[in-house]
Design an enzyme around this catalytic site. Structure first.
Site, mmCIF file in Angstrom:
data_model
loop_
_atom_site.group_PDB
_atom_site.id
_atom_site.type_symbol
_atom_site.label_atom_id
_atom_site.label_comp_id
_atom_site.label_asym_id
_atom_site.label_seq_id
_atom_site.Cartn_x
_atom_site.Cartn_y
_atom_site.Cartn_z
ATOM 1 N N HIS A 56 0.823 -1.227 0.000
ATOM 2 C CA HIS A 56 0.000 0.000 0.000
ATOM 3 C C HIS A 56 0.851 1.268 0.000
ATOM 4 O O HIS A 56 0.672 2.128 -0.878
ATOM 5 C CB HIS A 56 -0.964 -0.021 1.189
ATOM 6 C CG HIS A 56 -1.637 1.283 1.466
ATOM 7 N ND1 HIS A 56 -2.507 1.881 0.571
ATOM 8 C CD2 HIS A 56 -1.549 2.135 2.526
ATOM 9 C CE1 HIS A 56 -2.931 3.032 1.074
ATOM 10 N NE2 HIS A 56 -2.352 3.206 2.260
ATOM 11 N N HIS A 80 4.076 6.712 5.568
ATOM 12 C CA HIS A 80 2.942 7.482 6.110
ATOM 13 C C HIS A 80 2.130 6.756 7.181
ATOM 14 O O HIS A 80 1.397 7.388 7.942
ATOM 15 C CB HIS A 80 2.023 7.967 4.971
ATOM 16 C CG HIS A 80 1.083 6.925 4.430
ATOM 17 N ND1 HIS A 80 1.407 6.113 3.370
ATOM 18 C CD2 HIS A 80 -0.168 6.570 4.798
ATOM 19 C CE1 HIS A 80 0.395 5.312 3.096
ATOM 20 N NE2 HIS A 80 -0.576 5.572 3.955
ATOM 21 N N GLU A 84 1.212 5.581 12.929
ATOM 22 C CA GLU A 84 -0.149 5.180 13.299
ATOM 23 C C GLU A 84 -0.281 3.673 13.535
ATOM 24 O O GLU A 84 -0.980 3.245 14.453
ATOM 25 C CB GLU A 84 -1.103 5.619 12.178
ATOM 26 C CG GLU A 84 -2.567 5.460 12.482
ATOM 27 C CD GLU A 84 -3.429 5.957 11.323
ATOM 28 O OE1 GLU A 84 -4.478 5.345 11.094
ATOM 29 O OE2 GLU A 84 -3.032 6.933 10.650
ATOM 30 N N ASP A 85 0.406 2.862 12.719
ATOM 31 C CA ASP A 85 0.163 1.416 12.735
ATOM 32 C C ASP A 85 1.313 0.563 13.265
ATOM 33 O O ASP A 85 1.201 -0.665 13.298
ATOM 34 C CB ASP A 85 -0.180 0.937 11.313
ATOM 35 C CG ASP A 85 -1.511 1.490 10.828
ATOM 36 O OD1 ASP A 85 -2.325 1.872 11.683
ATOM 37 O OD2 ASP A 85 -1.723 1.552 9.608
ATOM 38 N N ASP A 147 -3.157 8.428 -0.727
ATOM 39 C CA ASP A 147 -3.521 7.344 0.188
ATOM 40 C C ASP A 147 -4.989 6.973 0.016
ATOM 41 O O ASP A 147 -5.349 5.797 -0.110
ATOM 42 C CB ASP A 147 -3.229 7.797 1.626
ATOM 43 C CG ASP A 147 -3.743 6.820 2.677
ATOM 44 O OD1 ASP A 147 -3.477 5.611 2.536
ATOM 45 O OD2 ASP A 147 -4.405 7.271 3.635
ATOM 46 N N ASP A 267 -27.595 16.084 -25.243
ATOM 47 C CA ASP A 267 -26.431 15.264 -25.583
ATOM 48 C C ASP A 267 -25.301 16.178 -26.038
ATOM 49 O O ASP A 267 -25.193 16.526 -27.214
ATOM 50 C CB ASP A 267 -26.824 14.281 -26.684
ATOM 51 C CG ASP A 267 -25.899 13.082 -26.710
ATOM 52 O OD1 ASP A 267 -24.947 13.076 -25.919
ATOM 53 O OD2 ASP A 267 -26.128 12.172 -27.520
#
Length: 709
Positions: A56, A80, A84-85, A147, A267
C-alpha cells in the site's frame, strides 16, 4: 524478509526505475532507504486482501511519482502509516531521516491515542489536525489524497457498510479537496470510485446507459473532430484535438441539479483543443466561432480570470451540425498539465527546502487558518470547511479592480469577510455597481462591490441566515460567542451584586480566599466563568451569593428579599424579550431564567407564566430603567371593515407614528370585516398608546387591542 517481501522489492525497484526519469540517483536511493525502513516496520502486517502491508505505501508513492513530487514527499508517502500502525515514534523518524519528513508523516497520521465520544467527533478532529498540518506544508494533503485514492481502488475487500461509509467521506471531503487544489486527475477517479461504492446500482445502470449512448455517437464525434482538425490546419494552427467523455458522476450530479432523467439531458459533444501559446488559444477561438455559431452567454474566459484552484482554459458552446450542442475547451499544454495535476504542477522549492504554493491555494490555506481560529470545536471547523469545498465561483471586483472569487450564492457580507475579518465585522452598507444594495444581496459575475464600514458596528446574528462562506460563518459565530460571553459576565455580576446586597454584603467585601474556595467547590477555573454561568442562568445567583459569604461573619439576612433587577433593554443576547407577550417599557414585567439563554423577560400577565410560577428558583422580579433607548416588538389586533386600500391606510398611519411593521397577518371574518394582526416596534407604552389613538380615528376600524399571550 520472506518470499512475499521479495515481491514487494520488485515493486519498489519498479518505482525506483520510474523515479530515475526525473530525480537524481542520490534522492532515489533515499526513497529506497525509506522503503527498507517501512518494510521492516510493517513486517508481519497484511492488508485485508492478504497482501503484505508494504504494497500500500509503495502504491501511494507511485501515484505521487506520477505527479513528479519531490523525494521527501515520496519518502513520507512510503512511511505514512508507520507512526499510526507500528511502534515507530515521530522522534525516531526525525532522527533516522529528517524533522521535515517526520512532520509530513505526523500530519497524515490519525489521533489514535485520544478517545472520542463518537466516530463523527474522531473524524472531525483528525480532519482538523490534517488540515492544519496542510497549512504548514501542502504535501500533507497530497499524500493523504494519494492514500485515499489507493484505498478507494482496493475498496472491494471491505464490508459493504464500511465501504459505503468510506465512499461517502470521499465524496463529501476528499474529492472536493482535490477539486479545490485543482488536481482533476485524482478528483475524477475519486468521484467515480466513490459513486460506484456508495450507489453501485445507480452507477452500473447509468454507466450501461452511457455506453449504449456513446456507441451511437462515435461516428458523429469522429466527424466533428475531423472538421475541427481540417479547419485548424487550413488556418495554419498545430493543435491536439480529441473528444472528451463526460464522467458518470458528473452526469449524475447534473441529473440531480436539473431534476431530469438521462434521456432528457442535452447530448453535449465535448472536445478539447490543446495548443502551444495563450495567443493561439484566442486565435483558435475565433476559428471555431467562424466554423460553428456560438451559443449566446455560454462563453467563459478562465485564462484572463482563472478559477479559484488555478484552472485556466477558454470554454465555449457552439451550435454544431444538425443543431447539436458542442462544448469546446481551448488551453495551452501547460494549462492542461495544471488542470490535471493542480497544485502539484506548480511544485517548486526554495533553497531552504520549503514548498511554494500558487497564490490561489495559499489564499485558501490562509482562510483555513482563520476559520480554525474562529471555530469553537472540530465539528464546527469541519462544517465550515465543507461549505467552502463546493465553490461554483462568482467573480467580483473591488472599486480598485482587485478580483475576489466567491462561491455561487455569496452575499455582500461574504465579500466583506473575504476582504478582511474586520471589514466584515464593521460592515453597515454596500454599493453594488455604485448603487446602494442590501447586505443580503447575492453577488453576480462581474459586479463591482464597495463595502461601507462603521467602527462602532458589529455583526448581526441574522447574517448567519444568509452567508454561505465558511470564513464568514466562523468569524460571525466567534464574534457573537465572545459578545455573548461579555454580556453574560456583566449580567451575572449585576445579579450577584443584587443577591449579595439583600444579604448585607457586596462583591468588594468578598475575599480572594472565599472566591477560590467556591470555584474549587463547583469546579470552575476563574471568577469570570462563574459570573458567565450566573448570567446565562446555568447557576442561581442566590445560591452562589450564599456560598460566597458562607464563612463571612455577616449579619444573617435569611428573610431579606433581593430588590428588583433593572432592565435597560441594551443587555444584548443574554436578556431577551418573550415573543409570546411582547413586553415593552412601562409594562409590569418578570423574568425567567432559561439555562443557556440567560433572562427571558415576560409581561406580568402573560398566560405562559403559569408553569414558571410554581418554580420559585427560576423566578426573578425585574423593572424597567428610567431611561431606555431602543425599540421593542409587540402585537396589536385590529378588526376593520373590508374596504379598498384598508391595509395600506393602516400601515401608512403606523409608519407615520415612527413605528416599523415587522409582521402582518390577516384573517377574513364574515365577508364584511377582516381581523389584522400587526407585530410593530415601539419605544414603550406611551408610544403604543399614541399609535392606537391614531388608528381608532380611522372610520373603518371597528376594534383595536393589544395581544398579550
Amino acid at each position: 524478509m520472506d518470499g512475499q517481501s521479495g515481491d514487494a522489492r520488485f515493486l519498489i525497484s519498479d518505482l525506483c526505475s520510474y523515479l530515475e526519469r526525473y530525480l537524481p540517483i542520490e534522492q532515489v536511493k533515499e526513497v529506497y532507504r525509506a522503503y527498507l525502513f517501512g518494510a521492516e516496520a510493517h513486517e508481519g502486517q497484511s492488508r485485508l486482501s492478504g497482501e503484505p502491508y508494504i504494497y500500500h505505501p509503495v502504491a501511494v508513492a507511485r501515484i505521487l511519482a506520477g505527479m513528479r513530487m519531490d523525494h521527501q514527499c515520496l519518502m513520507a508517502a512510503i512511511l505514512h502509516d508507520v507512526i499510526e500502525d507500528t511502534e515507530t515514534a515521530k522522534e525516531q523518524l526525525a532522527t533516522e531521516f529528517s524533522p521535515e519528513i517526520a512532520e509530513l508523516v505526523d500530519g497524515v497520521s490519525k489521533l489514535t491515542q485520544i478517545k472520542f465520544r463518537s466516530r463523527a467527533e474522531a473524524q472531525a478532529e483528525n480532519f482538523r489536525k490534517m488540515m492544519l498540518a496542510m497549512t504548514k506544508d501542502i504535501r500533507v494533503i497530497m499524500i493523504k489524497l494519494a492514500d485515499r485514492l489507493h484505498n478507494m481502488r482496493t475498496l472491494g475487500v471491505m464490508a459493504p457498510n464500511k465501504a459505503r461509509r468510506i465512499a461517502r467521506e470521499t465524496l463529501d471531503i476528499y474529492a472536493p479537496i482535490a477539486n479545490r487544489l485543482g488536481i482533476n486527475s485524482i478528483r475524477h477517479e475519486l468521484e467515480e470510485l466513490g459513486m460506484a461504492a456508495h450507489w453501485p446500482w445507480r452507477y452500473n445502470i447509468l454507466r450501461s446507459a452511457l455506453r449504449k449512448r456513446r456507441g451511437n455517437r462515435k461516428e458523429v464525434v469522429s466527424n466533428i473532430e475531423e472538421v475541427l482538425r481540417g479547419r485548424l490546419q487550413q488556418e495554419g494552427f498545430d493543435g491536439e484535438i480529441y473528444g472528451r467523455e463526460k464522467h458518470v458522476y458528473s452526469i449524475y450530479r447534473k441529473m440531480l441539479e436539473k431534476k431530469l432523467p438521462l434521456s432528457e439531458l442535452a447530448d453535449v459533444y465535448a472536445f478539447r483543443i490543446i495548443v502551444d501559446s495563450v495567443d493561439t488559444c484566442y486565435r483558435v477561438l475565433g476559428v471555431v466561432h467562424n466554423l460553428y455559431r456560438p451559443v449566446p452567454g455560454r462563453f467563459k474566459d478562465y485564462i484572463a480570470i482563472p478559477k479559484a484552484n488555478g484552472y485556466q482554459s477558454l470554454h465555449t458552446v457552439l451550435f454544431g451540425p444538425h443543431g447539436l450542442p458542442i462544448e469546446i475547451q481551448i488551453r495551452t499544454r501547460e494549462m492542461h498539465r495544471v488542470a490535471e495535476e493542480g497544485i502539484a504542477a506548480h511544485w517548486q522549492y526554495k533553497t531552504t527546502g520549503g514548498a511554494l504554493t500558487p497564490d490561489t491555494a495559499a489564499e485558501w490555506l490562509r482562510n483555513l487558518l482563520e476559520v480554525q481560529k474562529d471555530s469553537g470545536n472540530s465539528m464546527e471547523f469541519l462544517e465550515h470547511v465543507k461549505v467552502d469545498l463546493f465553490p461554483d465561483e462568482v467573480y467580483v471586483f473591488t472599486p480598485r479592480g482587485q478580483i475576489f472569487v466567491l462561491p455561487k450564492g455569496a452575499t455582500v457580507i461574504d465579500f466583506a469577510y473575504a476582504i478582511h475579518s474586520d471589514v466584515g465585522n464593521r460592515c453597515v452598507a454596500a454599493r453594488i455597481d455604485r448603487r446602494l444594495a442590501p447586505l443580503r444581496s447575492q453577488l453576480r459575475n462581474g459586479q463591482t462591490v464597495e463595502i461601507i464600514t462603521n467602527p462602532n458596528s458589529r455583526p448581526n446574528p441574522a447574517w448567519l441566515d444568509f452567508v454561505v462562506t465558511g470564513k464568514a460563518r466562523a468569524t460571525i459565530r466567534s464574534f457573537l460567542k465572545r459578545l455573548e460571553q461579555q454580556e453574560a459576565i456583566e449580567l451575572g455580576r449585576r445579579l450577584l451584586e443584587r443577591e449579595l446586597d439583600a444579604l448585607g454584603a457586596s462583591l468588594e467585601q468578598i475575599t480572594q480566599d472565599d472566591t477560590d474556595r467556591v470555584l474549587a467547590e463547583i469546579g470552575l477555573d476563574n471568577f469570570d466563568h462563574l459570573l458567565e454561568q450566573v448570567g446565562l442562568g446555568n447557576r442561581m445567583a442566590k445560591l452562589v451569593a450564599r456560598l460566597l459569604i458562607a464563612s463571612e461573619d455577616q449579619p444573617s439576612a435569611e428573610g431579606a428579599a433581593a430588590g428588583s433587577l433593572t432592565i435597560k433593554g441594551t443587555e444584548g443576547m443574554v436578556v431577551s424579550f418573550a415573543k409570546c407577550c411582547g413586553p415593552i417599557p412601562g409594562d409590569p414585567v418578570v423574568a425567567i431564567f432559561s439555562p443557556g439563554r440567560g433572562l427571558v423577560v415576560h409581561h406580568h400577565d402573560c398566560p405562559n407564566l403559569g408553569d414558571f410560577r410554581r418554580q420559585g428558583q427560576s423566578w426573578l422580579d425585574v423593572q424597567w430603567a428610567e431611561e431606555i433607548d431602543g425599540e421593542f416588538s409587540t402585537t396589536i389586533r385590529i378588526d376593520a371593515g373590508n374596504q379598498r386600500g384598508m391595509l395600506a391606510t393602516i400601515a401608512s398611519l403606523i409608519a407615520e407614528e415612527g413605528s416599523n411593521i415587522e409582521d402582518v397577518r390577516s384573517e377574513e371574518r364574515d365577508g364584511l370585516s377582516t381581523s389584522l394582526r400587526f407585530v410593530v416596534s415601539v419605544r414603550g407604552r406611551k408610544h403604543l398608546a399614541h399609535i392606537i389613538r391614531r388608528l381608532k380615528k380611522v372610520p373603518f376600524v371597528m376594534r383595536i387591542n393589544r395581544v398579550i399571550g
